[in-house]
Design an enzyme around this catalytic site. Structure first.
Site, PDB file in Angstrom:
ATOM      1  N   ASP A   1       0.827  -1.215   0.000  1.00 32.34           N
ATOM      2  CA  ASP A   1       0.000   0.000   0.000  1.00 32.34           C
ATOM      3  C   ASP A   1       0.868   1.275   0.000  1.00 32.34           C
ATOM      4  O   ASP A   1       2.098   1.202  -0.030  1.00 32.34           O
ATOM      5  CB  ASP A   1      -0.901  -0.057   1.240  1.00 32.34           C
ATOM      6  CG  ASP A   1      -2.280   0.502   0.993  1.00 32.34           C
ATOM      7  OD1 ASP A   1      -2.433   1.331   0.089  1.00 32.34           O
ATOM      8  OD2 ASP A   1      -3.210   0.114   1.728  1.00 32.34           O
TER       9      ASP A   1
ATOM     10  N   ASP B   1     -10.136   3.546  -3.359  1.00 39.92           N
ATOM     11  CA  ASP B   1     -10.839   2.331  -2.910  1.00 39.92           C
ATOM     12  C   ASP B   1     -12.272   2.246  -3.420  1.00 39.92           C
ATOM     13  O   ASP B   1     -13.016   3.228  -3.417  1.00 39.92           O
ATOM     14  CB  ASP B   1     -10.873   2.293  -1.377  1.00 39.92           C
ATOM     15  CG  ASP B   1      -9.511   2.027  -0.793  1.00 39.92           C
ATOM     16  OD1 ASP B   1      -8.513   2.035  -1.535  1.00 39.92           O
ATOM     17  OD2 ASP B   1      -9.440   1.802   0.432  1.00 39.92           O
TER      18      ASP B   1
END
Ligand code: GLA
Length: 421
Positions: free
Chosen positions: A166, A221
């Site tokens: 990430d 997201d």
């Protein structure tokens, strides 16, 4: 109705831009002879699996995950091609140990991560884990910055097969360089580990990530919404449609071993049946990685049937790895076209509007042309048989008109195979 001849527009597909990636999948026979890990070849088709984040966030533990692994197998997902069981954020303790090593949260994973990885492997699956290029993960757990090589060695010792990496708390880090470092650290372990780059598309990973990782997120997201983004104050969850549209300009960068990743699936998490079916179909049309994100233990038959539709999955996994292009149709309908191997193709009609529509078209009134894939079809002199991938039955040929109702947020997907006259 004869709108099609003149009005179908291909938005994309003028130039093939594969140069960036062509080097990444090359290897020499010397490499093979030396038994080296051939980098850039770990994902010839889009990776398929399950990821904990969309349903559980950091609320995970060994027992419930083992149950989930069991259902991964008993539900037919493994048999349908899903492979990777991936733990997202929240698996580790809040601090590294006295040696600076990451450790699994001892309450969530009392038997440690190696034991859990062994359990996943014992079921014939591959094991994936998560960390972050920054000092902390997005949920505040210890990040990898400055520990790349030791973390990679630890993962390899546990038997990790997939790392999602990430981009939170990265301050001034240079994005391609940070991902290159972790990629090199993974390769140095000697274990084949698929590297899933998750920097949300902010630094155009499609331009540089080929050869560094096998897949790279292209957007922020996903949220549980088909049409509209949802605003949560400090971040905006992306809807299925909003993510879909963002894939259009980057279609040309998608392909074997370097996949555009439009994020994990929300199938089974609360959208309507038609929306779930559309979401899944569209991800297959994009040749996207397929990471189920629902609670497998509680999935309905409908959800299972969507996730395990093998004919639809075969479209996603087609060896050519070409992403669909979009054609606009009258009445706000869309047609997404994915060239496949053996001169076959998939066509997905999408109704993104709020009301039911009618498809009423004569195939012979239009042509399809796609410079990127070399697709060139004139339906007035080429016939195709039609296979409806959701009704799971043959649906005639392109010599007859197609007349079908298509509900709001629904898709109708056909596989077309050439028929010799
Ligand atoms: C980011 C990623 C998500 C998930 C969370 C975990 O938001 O994009 O997919 O991994 O972090 O904290």
């Amino acid at each position: 109705m004869n709108f099609f001849k003149a009005t179908l527009l291909s938005f994309l597909s003028l130039v093939i831009f594969f140069n960036t990636f062509s080097q990444s999948s090359k290897s020499t026979s010397n490499d093979k002879a030396a038994g080296k890990i051939l980098t850039g070849q770990l994902a010839p088709t889009p990776p398929m699996g399950f990821n904990t984040w969309n349903t559980f966030q950091t609320k995970i533990n060994e027992n419930m995950l083992k149950d989930m692994v069991d259902v991964f197998v008993s539900s037919g997902m493994r048999e349908s091609g899903y492979q990777y069981f991936v733990l997202d954020d929240g698996w580790m303790a809040m601090e590294r140990d006295q040696n600076g090593s990451l450790i699994a949260d001892p309450v969530k994973f009392p038997h440690g991560m190696k034991a859990f990885a062994d359990y996943v492997h014992s079921k014939g699956l591959k094991f994936g884990i998560y960390n972050c290029a920054g000092s902390k993960t997005c949920a505040g757990y210890p990040g990898t910055r400055g520990h790349e090589y030791e973390d990679a060695r630890l993962y390899a010792s546990w038997g990790v097969d997939f790392l999602k990496y990430d981009w939170c708390n990265t301050d001034s880090l240079n994005t391609p360089e940070a991902y290159k470092t972790m990629s090199a650290a993974l390769k140095a372990t000697g274990r084949p580990i698929v590297f899933s780059i998750c920097e949300w598309g902010g630094h155009s990973p499609w331009l540089w990530a080929g050869g560094i990782g096998e897949l790279y997120r292209t957007t922020g997201d996903i949220g549980l919404s088909f049409f509209a983004n949802k605003n949560y104050g400090n971040w905006e969850a992306q809807s299925v449609i909003s993510i879909l549209d963002k894939q259009i300009p980057i279609r040309k960068y998608n392909g074997p071993n370097h996949w555009n990743d439009p994020d994990m699936l929300e199938v089974g998490n609360g959208m309507t049946y038609n929306e779930d079916k559309a979401h899944f179909s569209l991800w297959c049309m994009l040749a996207a990685p397929l990471a189920a994100g629902n609670d497998l233990r509680k999935m309905s038959t409908q959800t299972r049937d969507i996730l395990t539709n093998k004919e639809m999955i075969a479209i996603d996994q087609d060896a050519r790895g070409i992403s669909a292009f979009k054609m606009v149709m009258p009445d706000s309908l869309e047609m997404w076209v994915k060239p496949l191997k053996n001169n076959e193709l998939a066509i997905c009609f999408l109704n993104r509007t709020g009301s039911s529509k009618k498809i009423d078209m004569d195939w012979k009134d239009f042509n399809l042309s796609d410079a990127q894939s070399g697709l060139e079809i004139h339906f007035d002199n080429q016939y195709f048989s039609l296979r409806d991938l959701w009704l799971k039955k043959d649906a005639g040929k392109t010599d007859k008109k197609l007349v079908r109702e298509i509900a709001s947020h629904e898709v109708i997907v056909f596989k077309l195979s050439p028929v010799v006259k």
